[in-house]
Scaffold this active site. Structure first.
Site, short mmCIF file in Angstrom:
data_model
loop_
_atom_site.label_atom_id
_atom_site.label_comp_id
_atom_site.label_asym_id
_atom_site.label_seq_id
_atom_site.Cartn_x
_atom_site.Cartn_y
_atom_site.Cartn_z
N GLY A 39 40.98 47.15 42.09
CA GLY A 39 41.38 47.67 43.29
C GLY A 39 42.14 48.58 43.42
O GLY A 39 43.23 49.00 43.70
N HIS A 40 41.39 49.71 43.99
CA HIS A 40 42.38 51.44 44.69
C HIS A 40 41.68 51.43 45.98
O HIS A 40 41.12 51.36 46.07
CB HIS A 40 41.42 51.96 43.32
CG HIS A 40 41.30 52.35 42.68
ND1 HIS A 40 42.00 51.84 41.43
CD2 HIS A 40 40.47 52.87 41.25
CE1 HIS A 40 42.21 52.56 40.51
NE2 HIS A 40 41.05 52.66 40.61
P1 IMP Z 1 41.38 39.06 34.95
O1 IMP Z 1 41.21 40.83 34.72
O2 IMP Z 1 41.36 38.43 36.55
O3 IMP Z 1 40.82 38.01 34.10
O4 IMP Z 1 43.23 38.74 35.32
C1 IMP Z 1 44.05 38.46 34.28
C2 IMP Z 1 45.33 39.05 34.69
O5 IMP Z 1 45.51 40.65 34.95
C3 IMP Z 1 45.98 38.51 36.13
O6 IMP Z 1 47.14 38.58 35.96
C4 IMP Z 1 45.88 39.50 37.12
O7 IMP Z 1 46.89 39.13 38.52
C5 IMP Z 1 45.76 40.80 36.35
N1 IMP Z 1 44.75 42.04 36.90
C6 IMP Z 1 43.89 41.80 36.93
N2 IMP Z 1 43.21 43.01 37.15
C7 IMP Z 1 44.34 43.85 38.16
C8 IMP Z 1 44.27 45.33 38.50
O8 IMP Z 1 43.81 46.06 38.87
N3 IMP Z 1 46.31 45.37 39.28
C9 IMP Z 1 46.98 44.03 38.28
N4 IMP Z 1 46.87 42.90 38.16
C10 IMP Z 1 45.50 42.99 37.85
#
Ligand code: IMP
Length: 436
Positions: A39-40
């Site tokens: 998310g940017h």
């Molecule tokens: P997933 O990528 O949805 O499988 O989440 C795995 C972990 O990565 C979780 O702790 C999410 O909160 C974190 N995460 C995924 N995408 C982002 C991002 O864009 N920013 C920060 N944390 C992220």
């Protein structure tokens, strides 16, 4: 010139703004891993653009954007974002947006499985974004995934959905959820695949041609180094490789064609979701965490979850610099710290009474870690929108120099606010060359 841009911490370092700043100097801006878990937020004048799947370069009409083979793409989210951007006046055509035929698709059952997987873990849950990212990468590694190219052949798409859903529904049933219907999923996915068809591209060939034409390419990492499935705080990570090596695999660009790596580092740390976070501000520092969260707007741009806040961790960031080979660093959100009297920087860890200066692999260690801090005096004056390093308060400059020394990499850009022009580019830095 091919530059990779990577978050050095746990994500949300402010990559969007830096990519946006660089984008009009590059012909092509691409993503190489992850999906709509990213998310940017990019602010241009009074307009705010929230990008999840599309590279931030999409805002610049002259830039071609690519979604690389290393990504997992939910076609529903893809078209939602395309439609949203179009309604905000951005023209998106297959000429300027390419989707790799080898990228994998996220389907509704991947999303359902992300929920059941988190439920199964209970207190040990990862805290994923519940977008189906992990299950889609599991299918990819398990050689049963659906690539964009597969979705364009209805018989293949139908057969894969039927076979995969038969398995997925068994798991879904164990958790007392409604089974999903393969005919409904097939209908939805095949309609979306047809809409996707004009955007589909053999992207490695596209890059080879672009390289031959001397085009400038920016590869934009999503998530960040400490969420890397190999190098991050496993198992509390995402399921892809945001680190610099992943840029080559996830785009099909040979590693030695990459000319530089830019790290995005924020002046403090945050983390969303569960997992170890050595410098987290806990109860006794809750007021400081709240202040940073409010001033820095530290709430997920996709999930709106409040981010956990912590002090700058030089051990973790130096680890990121070594892993990625940062040539230069963009330091973001210095203005968020304007009101602080004291700033702590973690310069080492203590584990079982022993000092450790490297980032350990065992996540258990990270939870029991005692950070060793150095304290620096705050500047307690306004730096918002400052565009000249000479005009920055002395203590702010000391803080910047301290971070640069402790990471061992130059800081070539300092961001003093969310707007494009709230930026300092340091003279004679590697970064300055990338802005020419
Ligand atoms: P997933 O990528 O949805 O499988 O989440 C795995 C972990 O990565 C979780 O702790 C999410 O909160 C974190 N995460 C995924 N995408 C982002 C991002 O864009 N920013 C920060 N944390 C992220």
């Amino acid at each position: 010139m091919i530059i990779v841009i990577i978050g050095a911490q746990w994500g949300d370092e402010g990559k969007g703004k830096v990519v946006d700043l660089l984008a009009d100097r590059f012909d092509i801006v691409s993503r190489y891993q992850g999906g709509h878990n990213a998310g940017h937020s990019v602010y241009v004048g009074d307009k705010a653009f929230v990008l999840r799947l599309l590279p931030s370069g999409i805002i610049h009409e002259g830039t071609t954007c690519v979604l690389g083979n290393g990504m997992v793409i939910d076609p529903r989210a893809f078209f939602e974002e395309v439609d949203q951007m179009t309604s905000q006046g951005i023209s998106i055509t297959p000429d300027r947006l390419k989707v790799s035929s080898r990228a994998h698709l996220i389907t509704p059952y991947h999303q359902a499985l992300d929920h059941t997987s988190e439920e199964r873990l209970g207190n040990e849950k990862i805290g994923t974004t519940l977008r189906g990212i992990g299950p889609a990468y599991e299918d990819k590694a398990g050689r049963r995934g659906i690539r964009v190219a597969d979705a364009l052949v209805p018989e293949v798409l139908k057969a894969r959905i039927e076979r995969n859903l038969a398995e997925a529904n068994k798991v879904i049933a164990v958790f007392g959820r409604e089974p999903l219907r393969s005919d409904e999923i097939f209908e939805q996915m095949s309609a979306l695949a047809e809409r996707l068809r004009p955007f589909v591209c053999e992207t490695s060939k596209f890059y080879a041609d672009a390289k031959a034409d001397n085009k400038k390419i920016l590869l934009e990492g999503a998530q960040a180094t400490l969420l890397d499935v190999d190098h991050g705080t496993y198992p509390f990570v995402t399921s892809s490789n945001p680190t610099a090596g992943g840029a080559s695999v996830g785009s099909g660009i040979p590693p030695h064609h990459i000319s530089g790596v830019l790290g995005i580092v924020r002046t403090y740390a945050t983390r969303v979701g569960e997992g170890p976070f050595p410098t987290e501000m806990l109860e006794e520092e809750e007021d400081i965490a709240n202040l940073i969260r409010e001033r820095g707007n530290e709430f997920g741009s996709v999930t709106k979850r409040p981010r956990r806040c912590g002090w700058f961790d030089a051990v973790a960031t130096r680890y990121a610099a070594d892993l990625n080979g940062f040539d230069s660093i963009a330091l973001t959100k210095i203005d968020v710290l304007d009101t602080m009297a004291e700033l702590k920087v973690c310069v080492g860890y203590k584990i079982d009474g022993e000092r450790v200066d490297t980032f350990p692999a065992v996540s258990q260690d990270l939870r029991q870690i005692e950070p060793i801090y150095e304290s620096l005096e705050g500047w307690q004056s306004d730096t918002v929108g400052c565009t000249d390093i000479e005009k920055m308060p002395t203590n702010a400059r000391k803080y910047i120099d301290f971070l640069s020394e402790s990471i061992g990499v130059e800081i070539g850009l300092v961001s003093t606010g969310p707007e494009r022009d709230q930026t300092i580019i340091l003279k004679d830095s590697v970064m300055e060359g990338w802005f020419q």
